[in-house]
Design a protein around this motif. Structure first.
Motif, mmCIF file in Angstrom:
data_model
loop_
_atom_site.group_PDB
_atom_site.id
_atom_site.type_symbol
_atom_site.label_atom_id
_atom_site.label_comp_id
_atom_site.label_asym_id
_atom_site.label_seq_id
_atom_site.Cartn_x
_atom_site.Cartn_y
_atom_site.Cartn_z
ATOM 1 N N LYS A 146 0.819 -1.190 0.000
ATOM 2 C CA LYS A 146 0.000 0.000 0.000
ATOM 3 C C LYS A 146 0.858 1.246 0.000
ATOM 4 O O LYS A 146 0.470 2.277 -0.472
ATOM 5 C CB LYS A 146 -0.890 0.003 1.246
ATOM 6 N N ALA A 149 1.324 3.082 -3.189
ATOM 7 C CA ALA A 149 0.198 3.583 -3.965
ATOM 8 C C ALA A 149 0.262 5.101 -4.115
ATOM 9 O O ALA A 149 0.119 5.628 -5.204
ATOM 10 C CB ALA A 149 -1.100 3.172 -3.301
ATOM 11 N N LEU A 152 2.868 6.087 -6.312
ATOM 12 C CA LEU A 152 2.511 5.820 -7.695
ATOM 13 C C LEU A 152 1.705 6.958 -8.268
ATOM 14 O O LEU A 152 1.992 7.442 -9.350
ATOM 15 C CB LEU A 152 1.663 4.550 -7.757
ATOM 16 N N VAL A 153 0.740 7.334 -7.506
ATOM 17 C CA VAL A 153 -0.077 8.441 -7.977
ATOM 18 C C VAL A 153 0.824 9.626 -8.246
ATOM 19 O O VAL A 153 0.706 10.313 -9.257
ATOM 20 C CB VAL A 153 -1.137 8.784 -6.923
ATOM 21 N N GLY B 128 -5.696 -5.655 2.582
ATOM 22 C CA GLY B 128 -5.800 -4.981 1.306
ATOM 23 C C GLY B 128 -4.565 -5.196 0.459
ATOM 24 O O GLY B 128 -4.477 -4.696 -0.625
ATOM 25 N N ALA B 132 -4.476 -4.008 -3.047
ATOM 26 C CA ALA B 132 -4.152 -2.601 -3.056
ATOM 27 C C ALA B 132 -3.483 -2.128 -4.334
ATOM 28 O O ALA B 132 -3.874 -1.121 -4.883
ATOM 29 C CB ALA B 132 -3.286 -2.266 -1.858
ATOM 30 N N PRO B 133 -2.507 -2.868 -4.799
ATOM 31 C CA PRO B 133 -1.840 -2.345 -5.966
ATOM 32 C C PRO B 133 -2.785 -2.200 -7.160
ATOM 33 O O PRO B 133 -2.547 -1.399 -8.022
ATOM 34 C CB PRO B 133 -0.760 -3.353 -6.264
ATOM 35 N N ASP B 136 -5.642 0.787 -5.770
ATOM 36 C CA ASP B 136 -5.248 2.087 -5.281
ATOM 37 C C ASP B 136 -4.751 2.988 -6.378
ATOM 38 O O ASP B 136 -4.718 4.180 -6.221
ATOM 39 C CB ASP B 136 -4.133 1.940 -4.238
ATOM 40 N N SER B 137 -4.349 2.412 -7.408
ATOM 41 C CA SER B 137 -3.741 3.250 -8.395
ATOM 42 C C SER B 137 -4.074 2.728 -9.761
ATOM 43 O O SER B 137 -4.294 1.543 -9.966
ATOM 44 C CB SER B 137 -2.231 3.244 -8.202
ATOM 45 N N PRO B 140 -0.649 0.276 -11.363
ATOM 46 C CA PRO B 140 -0.079 -0.517 -10.298
ATOM 47 C C PRO B 140 1.347 -0.960 -10.607
ATOM 48 O O PRO B 140 2.199 -0.934 -9.761
ATOM 49 C CB PRO B 140 -1.014 -1.714 -10.188
ATOM 50 N N GLN B 167 6.730 9.207 -0.659
ATOM 51 C CA GLN B 167 5.420 9.204 -0.039
ATOM 52 C C GLN B 167 5.506 9.682 1.397
ATOM 53 O O GLN B 167 4.694 10.468 1.861
ATOM 54 C CB GLN B 167 4.856 7.795 -0.107
ATOM 55 N N THR B 171 3.648 12.741 2.882
ATOM 56 C CA THR B 171 2.633 12.695 3.919
ATOM 57 C C THR B 171 3.055 13.564 5.081
ATOM 58 O O THR B 171 2.224 14.126 5.776
ATOM 59 C CB THR B 171 2.385 11.264 4.402
ATOM 60 N N THR B 229 -7.910 10.489 -10.605
ATOM 61 C CA THR B 229 -6.626 10.147 -10.009
ATOM 62 C C THR B 229 -5.783 11.382 -9.821
ATOM 63 O O THR B 229 -5.160 11.589 -8.785
ATOM 64 C CB THR B 229 -5.862 9.185 -10.923
ATOM 65 N N ALA B 233 -4.439 13.071 -6.485
ATOM 66 C CA ALA B 233 -3.025 13.275 -6.210
ATOM 67 C C ALA B 233 -2.782 14.679 -5.702
ATOM 68 O O ALA B 233 -1.873 14.917 -4.931
ATOM 69 C CB ALA B 233 -2.227 13.040 -7.470
ATOM 70 N N MET B 239 -7.013 11.831 -1.517
ATOM 71 C CA MET B 239 -6.225 10.651 -1.824
ATOM 72 C C MET B 239 -6.390 9.619 -0.729
ATOM 73 O O MET B 239 -6.592 8.437 -0.992
ATOM 74 C CB MET B 239 -4.758 11.049 -1.928
ATOM 75 N N ARG B 240 -6.310 10.116 0.501
ATOM 76 C CA ARG B 240 -6.475 9.200 1.624
ATOM 77 C C ARG B 240 -7.834 8.536 1.561
ATOM 78 O O ARG B 240 -7.967 7.322 1.714
ATOM 79 C CB ARG B 240 -6.351 9.989 2.925
ATOM 80 N N MET B 243 -8.024 5.933 -1.062
ATOM 81 C CA MET B 243 -7.321 4.711 -0.741
ATOM 82 C C MET B 243 -8.061 3.911 0.304
ATOM 83 O O MET B 243 -8.040 2.685 0.277
ATOM 84 C CB MET B 243 -5.907 5.018 -0.295
ATOM 85 N N ARG B 244 -8.708 4.608 1.185
ATOM 86 C CA ARG B 244 -9.468 3.888 2.182
ATOM 87 C C ARG B 244 -10.612 3.135 1.511
ATOM 88 O O ARG B 244 -10.902 1.985 1.833
ATOM 89 C CB ARG B 244 -10.026 4.873 3.201
ATOM 90 N N ASP B 247 -9.328 0.118 -0.111
ATOM 91 C CA ASP B 247 -9.024 -0.866 0.927
ATOM 92 C C ASP B 247 -10.271 -1.639 1.303
ATOM 93 O O ASP B 247 -10.271 -2.853 1.375
ATOM 94 C CB ASP B 247 -8.495 -0.175 2.181
#
Lengths: 159, 551
Positions: A146, A149, A152-153, B128, B132-133, B136-137, B140, B167, B171, B229, B233, B239-240, B243-244, B247
């Motif tokens: 995860k 991800a 990736l974006v 997930g 996920a891969p 989520d995107s 992938p 990342q 974050t 997407t 981004a 984005m969060r 992704m949730r 998931d």
């Protein structure tokens, strides 16, 4: 039990031994587990606790490991509590994993009857609380897929 | 037997194979007890539990005294005694198709602390993980790239670390991300779904993949998905949230009986080809430039493929050693790698000292200097911005950039660039849009790049510490370096022009002129014209003189 009466002051070692036994025997609600790190430490200072993520929250299925350190002034003063597993929670310092007493009233309003199990179960309740139950959790460890991800974006957007 | 275990408690210590009773508390609330010997391993103990709790061995997580029991250790080593309680948690199954990914995550047995204060989790929730891969995107495969190319699957973290660090940084500093995303230039790029699609479709492998999987084609061809997407981004919260959602969707899939097999099939039919498509950089005959993904994500193949890279660019010594490569990737847009290699001090001193016009003019004489590299090595954003805000520099850049004709020349002179543009008409369009280029080279944009770069490079040392098996993880930062190079190079394209006002071309190109003379081009005027048009690049000038003008 420590809660038997506030009139009786249970010495530190007795209390910790009792907690140790409870931890080993799994007395309690069964969703937390804890034990001593080093059986040879006669001061019984360093403990490990585990919280199993409560159901119907983002924490479900996760296992959170914590370090609890009971200094010699325990149980008069609360232990320091630190998450070893990454977690996103209002009362936990994102950098260090330390449970901030200022955000976690149980530690500031500490009573010597409280136990480490109480801390763990309280933390678990905290996970269920509305402000925490849906918080996005960090990807587990550094290897989790995860993790990438977002990257990736990001990369895609660079593309 | 239970009584036996109880009564033997006192006497068991010396006895080797004393049977003890262990209480198990499952996370669903059920309790039961099992008998075992203290010497048995955790793995054996788990096997004994299966018949009682019907949780497959690989999904069992045993916790005792706050610790997660590892399969290869004995119960004794954890100090387990009779009548003690072990907690049983049902974790998610290890990923079925993850021969190269799941080694660390699934078992909990390989749960090694990899950062000082912060152990990574016991790997319970890759719930997930498999999915996920995909979810989520949109892309992938790109991320897994690093892993696949590094050739050391067991060190899963290695290939990933650059992404992860980006990342992480992002974050931690959502502002940077936001600012970056809000840059007009970046927005421009991203708001163009055509361009994104073009990029994807220009890769033959990717196209193949899409042909075989109409679903993916649908995703990629749906501008709104792409835009979503992109939107996401730009907005960390969104984005969060996204992704949730994925998931959750994934855990839904997982809870259906066939879910896992479906995921596996997905992996096999989609992910692997995707990987192949995006890691083709190293394949002989596939030009880096023709594979934008590979080029961007570049160096994951470093260990194995370095020699190919270097043969493409000629600027990196091919060693093929498995040592971490911390060099930035060679700049594929740099047509004069050989020249530039010899000039680093020169290019570096220019911004440092003075940015007066003559010095820039002389830079031009050396073709397109590898400014990108300089840019990469310069980690002080202030420095960059200072340089870029110098009015003189700005003036030069403005005048160059406002002349699309000139940009065309610069771009088309570079064979690799040309190949890239031939493959991507969109790209050409983009490059020929002076407005966009100006945005890209605007001080703010570069400043942001630089600060991103700084963030990344700050991480490099500790990243290397985390590498144990000689993975080229550190080199993966090069992917970003490459990007920096790209933009740096762009800026330089503008800078590298001769300034005919100050220095007469004869003088400016004296060296090149004599070279051309030696090659047998005797028409000085023609030579000068060619050299001026090619910013002093001899080989390009020759090509032009021979009747192949770049355009």
């Amino acid at each position: 039990m420590g809660s038997e009466g506030s009139s009786v002051v249970v010495p530190r070692n007795f209390k910790l031994l009792e907690e140790l036994e409870r931890g080993e025997k799994g007395i309690g609600d069964g969703t937390v587990s804890y034990g001593m790190d080093d059986a040879d430490d006669m001061y019984m200072r360093s403990w490990t606790g585990t919280i199993i993520g409560p159901q119907n929250t983002v924490h479900e299925g996760r296992i959170y490991q914590l370090k609890l350190f009971c200094d010699l002034d325990y149980p008069d003063n609360p232990p320091t509590v630190r998450f070893q597993t990454r977690i996103n929670m209002t009362c936990v310092n994102q950098e260090t994993g330390v449970v901030e007493p200022s955000q976690f009233p149980m530690l500031t309003e500490w009573h010597r009857e409280y136990t480490m199990e109480d801390i763990l179960t309280q933390l678990k309740k905290e996970m269920i609380s509305p402000q925490n139950r849906k918080l996005n959790q960090p990807a587990e460890g550094s290897e989790d897929q995860k993790t990438d991800a977002k990257g990736l974006v990001f990369k895609c957007s660079i593309l | 037997m239970g009584g036996d275990g109880d009564s033997s408690k006192a006497a068991e210590a010396p006895a080797g194979d004393a049977v003890i009773t262990i209480n198990i508390r499952a996370s669903n609330g059920s309790k039961f007890s099992v008998q075992t010997t203290i010497e048995s391993t955790v793995a054996a103990f788990k096997a004994a539990l299966v018949e009682k709790c019907e949780v497959p061995v690989e999904q069992q997580r045993l916790i005792y005294k706050g610790r997660i029991l590892k399969d290869d250790r004995t119960l004794e080593s954890y100090g387990l005694e009779a009548d003690h309680t072990v907690h049983l948690v049902r974790g998610s199954a290890p990923q079925p198709a993850s021969a190269n990914t799941g080694s660390a995550a699934g078992t909990g047995g390989t749960n090694i602390p990899n950062t000082p204060g912060f152990t990574r989790g016991p790997g319970i929730t890759e719930g997930g993980g498999v999915g996920a891969p995909f979810g989520d995107s949109l892309f992938p495969g790109l991320g897994i790239n690093g892993l696949n190319g590094s050739g050391v699957p067991s060190l899963f973290g290695g290939g990933f670390s650059d992404i992860e660090q980006v990342q992480q940084q992002l974050t931690q500093n959502p502002n940077i991300m936001r600012e970056f995303m809000n840059l007009p230039a970046v927005q421009n790029l991203m708001n163009n779904p055509d361009l994104m699609r073009q990029l994807i479709m220009s890769n033959p492998q990717m196209r193949d993949l899409i042909d075989r999987n109409p679903d993916i084609a649908h995703i990629l061809n749906d501008p709104s998905t792409l835009r979503q997407t992109i939107e996401a981004a730009r907005n960390p919260e969104l984005m969060r949230e996204m992704m949730r959602n994925t998931d959750r969707a994934m855990s839904n899939i997982e809870s259906s009986p066939e879910g896992f097999n479906m995921l596996r099939r997905m992996y096999e039919t989609v992910q692997e080809p995707f990987l192949n498509a995006t890691t083709m950089a190293g394949n002989p005959g596939t030009d880096v430039a023709s594979n934008p993904f590979a080029a961007l994500l570049g160096n994951q193949g470093q260990t194995g493929d370095r020699s190919i890279n270097s043969s493409n660019t000629g600027s990196e010594t091919a060693t093929g050693t498995p040592a971490p490569n911390t060099n930035p990737l060679p700049n594929p847009w740099n047509s004069t790698a050989a020249t530039a290699g010899g000039q680093p001090t020169n290019t570096r001193s220019a911004p440092a000292g003075d940015a007066r016009l003559p010095s820039i003019g002389s830079l031009g004489g050396q073709g397109v200097p590898d400014m990108g590299r300089m840019f990469g090595s310069m980690q002080d954003p202030a420095f960059v911005s200072q340089f870029l805000q110098n009015p003189a520099v700005q003036q030069v850049m403005d005048s160059m950039l406002s002349n699309p004709e000139y940009m065309n020349q610069v771009l088309s002179l570079n064979p690799q660039m040309r190949a890239m543009m031939d493959a991507n008409p969109q790209m050409r369009e983009m490059m020929q849009n002076p407005e966009l280029i100006r945005q890209l080279t605007s001080p703010e944009a570069l400043q942001h790049m630089a600060s991103l770069q700084t963030l990344l490079s700050r991480n490099r040392p500790n990243q290397e510490q985390n590498q144990t098996g000689g993975v080229t993880g550190a080199g993966n930062n090069g992917g970003l370096d490459l990007l920096m190079n790209m933009f740096g190079g762009l800026g330089t394209g503008g800078l590298g022009t001769p300034n005919p006002l100050n220095v007469p071309p004869e003088q400016l190109y004296a060296n090149q002129l004599s070279q051309l003379q030696e090659m047998g081009f005797f028409d000085t005027q023609e030579n000068i014209r060619a050299l001026s048009a090619t910013a002093g690049n001899v080989s390009a000038a020759v090509e032009r003189l021979l009747g192949n003008p770049g355009l």
